[in-house]
Design a protein around this motif. Sequence first.
Motif, PDB file in Angstrom:
ATOM      1  N   GLY A  93       0.818  -1.214   0.000  1.00 24.33           N
ATOM      2  CA  GLY A  93       0.000   0.000   0.000  1.00 24.33           C
ATOM      3  C   GLY A  93       0.848   1.259   0.000  1.00 24.33           C
ATOM      4  O   GLY A  93       0.553   2.236  -0.692  1.00 24.33           O
ATOM      5  N   PHE A  94       1.923   1.248   0.784  1.00 18.76           N
ATOM      6  CA  PHE A  94       2.828   2.395   0.815  1.00 18.76           C
ATOM      7  C   PHE A  94       3.477   2.596  -0.555  1.00 18.76           C
ATOM      8  O   PHE A  94       3.565   3.727  -1.057  1.00 18.76           O
ATOM      9  CB  PHE A  94       3.888   2.194   1.888  1.00 18.76           C
ATOM     10  CG  PHE A  94       4.856   3.334   1.993  1.00 18.76           C
ATOM     11  CD1 PHE A  94       4.447   4.552   2.519  1.00 18.76           C
ATOM     12  CD2 PHE A  94       6.158   3.208   1.560  1.00 18.76           C
ATOM     13  CE1 PHE A  94       5.329   5.617   2.614  1.00 18.76           C
ATOM     14  CE2 PHE A  94       7.042   4.267   1.645  1.00 18.76           C
ATOM     15  CZ  PHE A  94       6.634   5.474   2.173  1.00 18.76           C
ATOM     16  N   LEU A  95       3.915   1.521  -1.178  1.00 22.19           N
ATOM     17  CA  LEU A  95       4.530   1.633  -2.497  1.00 22.19           C
ATOM     18  C   LEU A  95       3.537   2.148  -3.534  1.00 22.19           C
ATOM     19  O   LEU A  95       3.898   2.950  -4.406  1.00 22.19           O
ATOM     20  CB  LEU A  95       5.123   0.289  -2.920  1.00 22.19           C
ATOM     21  CG  LEU A  95       6.324  -0.168  -2.097  1.00 22.19           C
ATOM     22  CD1 LEU A  95       6.750  -1.579  -2.494  1.00 22.19           C
ATOM     23  CD2 LEU A  95       7.483   0.808  -2.224  1.00 22.19           C
ATOM     24  N   THR A  96       2.300   1.723  -3.441  1.00 18.18           N
ATOM     25  CA  THR A  96       1.252   2.223  -4.346  1.00 18.18           C
ATOM     26  C   THR A  96       1.081   3.728  -4.163  1.00 18.18           C
ATOM     27  O   THR A  96       0.971   4.478  -5.140  1.00 18.18           O
ATOM     28  CB  THR A  96      -0.075   1.486  -4.091  1.00 18.18           C
ATOM     29  OG1 THR A  96       0.123   0.095  -4.349  1.00 18.18           O
ATOM     30  CG2 THR A  96      -1.183   2.016  -4.978  1.00 18.18           C
ATOM     31  N   GLU A  97       1.055   4.170  -2.915  1.00 14.17           N
ATOM     32  CA  GLU A  97       0.945   5.609  -2.635  1.00 14.17           C
ATOM     33  C   GLU A  97       2.143   6.368  -3.186  1.00 14.17           C
ATOM     34  O   GLU A  97       1.993   7.463  -3.730  1.00 14.17           O
ATOM     35  CB  GLU A  97       0.813   5.859  -1.130  1.00 14.17           C
ATOM     36  CG  GLU A  97      -0.495   5.403  -0.544  1.00 14.17           C
ATOM     37  CD  GLU A  97      -1.684   6.167  -1.124  1.00 14.17           C
ATOM     38  OE1 GLU A  97      -1.592   7.404  -1.285  1.00 14.17           O
ATOM     39  OE2 GLU A  97      -2.689   5.518  -1.425  1.00 14.17           O
ATOM     40  N   LEU A  98       3.341   5.803  -3.058  1.00 13.26           N
ATOM     41  CA  LEU A  98       4.547   6.444  -3.596  1.00 13.26           C
ATOM     42  C   LEU A  98       4.455   6.621  -5.103  1.00 13.26           C
ATOM     43  O   LEU A  98       4.823   7.660  -5.645  1.00 13.26           O
ATOM     44  CB  LEU A  98       5.794   5.617  -3.273  1.00 13.26           C
ATOM     45  CG  LEU A  98       6.459   5.830  -1.943  1.00 13.26           C
ATOM     46  CD1 LEU A  98       7.626   4.862  -1.771  1.00 13.26           C
ATOM     47  CD2 LEU A  98       6.936   7.260  -1.781  1.00 13.26           C
ATOM     48  N   PRO A 102       3.799  12.180  -6.461  1.00 12.71           N
ATOM     49  CA  PRO A 102       5.177  12.669  -6.623  1.00 12.71           C
ATOM     50  C   PRO A 102       5.689  13.445  -5.405  1.00 12.71           C
ATOM     51  O   PRO A 102       6.877  13.385  -5.084  1.00 12.71           O
ATOM     52  CB  PRO A 102       5.111  13.588  -7.842  1.00 12.71           C
ATOM     53  CG  PRO A 102       3.751  13.454  -8.414  1.00 12.71           C
ATOM     54  CD  PRO A 102       2.904  12.690  -7.465  1.00 12.71           C
ATOM     55  N   ASP A 103       4.796  14.157  -4.698  1.00 12.53           N
ATOM     56  CA  ASP A 103       5.227  14.885  -3.500  1.00 12.53           C
ATOM     57  C   ASP A 103       5.689  13.920  -2.409  1.00 12.53           C
ATOM     58  O   ASP A 103       6.665  14.185  -1.712  1.00 12.53           O
ATOM     59  CB  ASP A 103       4.093  15.764  -2.960  1.00 12.53           C
ATOM     60  CG  ASP A 103       3.782  16.930  -3.886  1.00 12.53           C
ATOM     61  OD1 ASP A 103       4.680  17.347  -4.649  1.00 12.53           O
ATOM     62  OD2 ASP A 103       2.645  17.423  -3.827  1.00 12.53           O
ATOM     63  N   LEU A 104       4.982  12.817  -2.266  1.00 15.61           N
ATOM     64  CA  LEU A 104       5.370  11.808  -1.285  1.00 15.61           C
ATOM     65  C   LEU A 104       6.733  11.213  -1.648  1.00 15.61           C
ATOM     66  O   LEU A 104       7.575  10.991  -0.766  1.00 15.61           O
ATOM     67  CB  LEU A 104       4.305  10.714  -1.184  1.00 15.61           C
ATOM     68  CG  LEU A 104       4.530   9.625  -0.147  1.00 15.61           C
ATOM     69  CD1 LEU A 104       4.694  10.213   1.249  1.00 15.61           C
ATOM     70  CD2 LEU A 104       3.385   8.629  -0.163  1.00 15.61           C
ATOM     71  N   ARG A 105       6.965  10.967  -2.937  1.00 13.25           N
ATOM     72  CA  ARG A 105       8.277  10.442  -3.366  1.00 13.25           C
ATOM     73  C   ARG A 105       9.385  11.422  -2.998  1.00 13.25           C
ATOM     74  O   ARG A 105      10.444  11.022  -2.518  1.00 13.25           O
ATOM     75  CB  ARG A 105       8.282  10.176  -4.877  1.00 13.25           C
ATOM     76  CG  ARG A 105       7.617   8.875  -5.265  1.00 13.25           C
ATOM     77  CD  ARG A 105       7.963   8.456  -6.695  1.00 13.25           C
ATOM     78  NE  ARG A 105       7.657   9.456  -7.689  1.00 13.25           N
ATOM     79  CZ  ARG A 105       6.478   9.607  -8.305  1.00 13.25           C
ATOM     80  NH1 ARG A 105       5.487   8.789  -8.010  1.00 13.25           N
ATOM     81  NH2 ARG A 105       6.300  10.545  -9.195  1.00 13.25           N
ATOM     82  N   GLN A 106       9.143  12.714  -3.203  1.00 14.59           N
ATOM     83  CA  GLN A 106      10.156  13.731  -2.864  1.00 14.59           C
ATOM     84  C   GLN A 106      10.417  13.752  -1.366  1.00 14.59           C
ATOM     85  O   GLN A 106      11.557  13.858  -0.927  1.00 14.59           O
ATOM     86  CB  GLN A 106       9.698  15.104  -3.342  1.00 14.59           C
ATOM     87  CG  GLN A 106       9.721  15.214  -4.845  1.00 14.59           C
ATOM     88  CD  GLN A 106      10.461  16.464  -5.278  1.00 14.59           C
ATOM     89  OE1 GLN A 106      10.495  17.444  -4.563  1.00 14.59           O
ATOM     90  NE2 GLN A 106      11.064  16.397  -6.445  1.00 14.59           N
TER      91      GLN A 106
END
Length: 116
Positions: A93-98, A102-106
Amino acid sequence: MIRRSLEADVMAVLWDDPTPRRVRDVLNRLNADRDRPLAYTTVMTVLNRLVEKGSAVRHPDGRGYRYTASAPDEAGLAVRGVLARHGDAAVAGFLTELQADPDLRQRLRRVLDEGN
């Protein structure tokens, strides 16, 4: 005045100093800020409950124990809880959100860079 729970107070003591602490050390620290002192057995019971919940770790020390927090802070305990309850589904689920945000990835990149 609103008081935190005794468990939260004990965890704050454990987080404040990562050195394994005896019950007496935790008791003395808690009682330094209290009008009515806590009993030794009360603090020992709270520490044992925290161990049972996985929030603290008990280390043998002679005839007694020393205690440390099982995670570096409250957020770490929350992450452990989610992973314990949901396992690989939480990671997926966390990887899906990432992937979707894009803001979460940053934010994750910044956190990872700060850790190195």
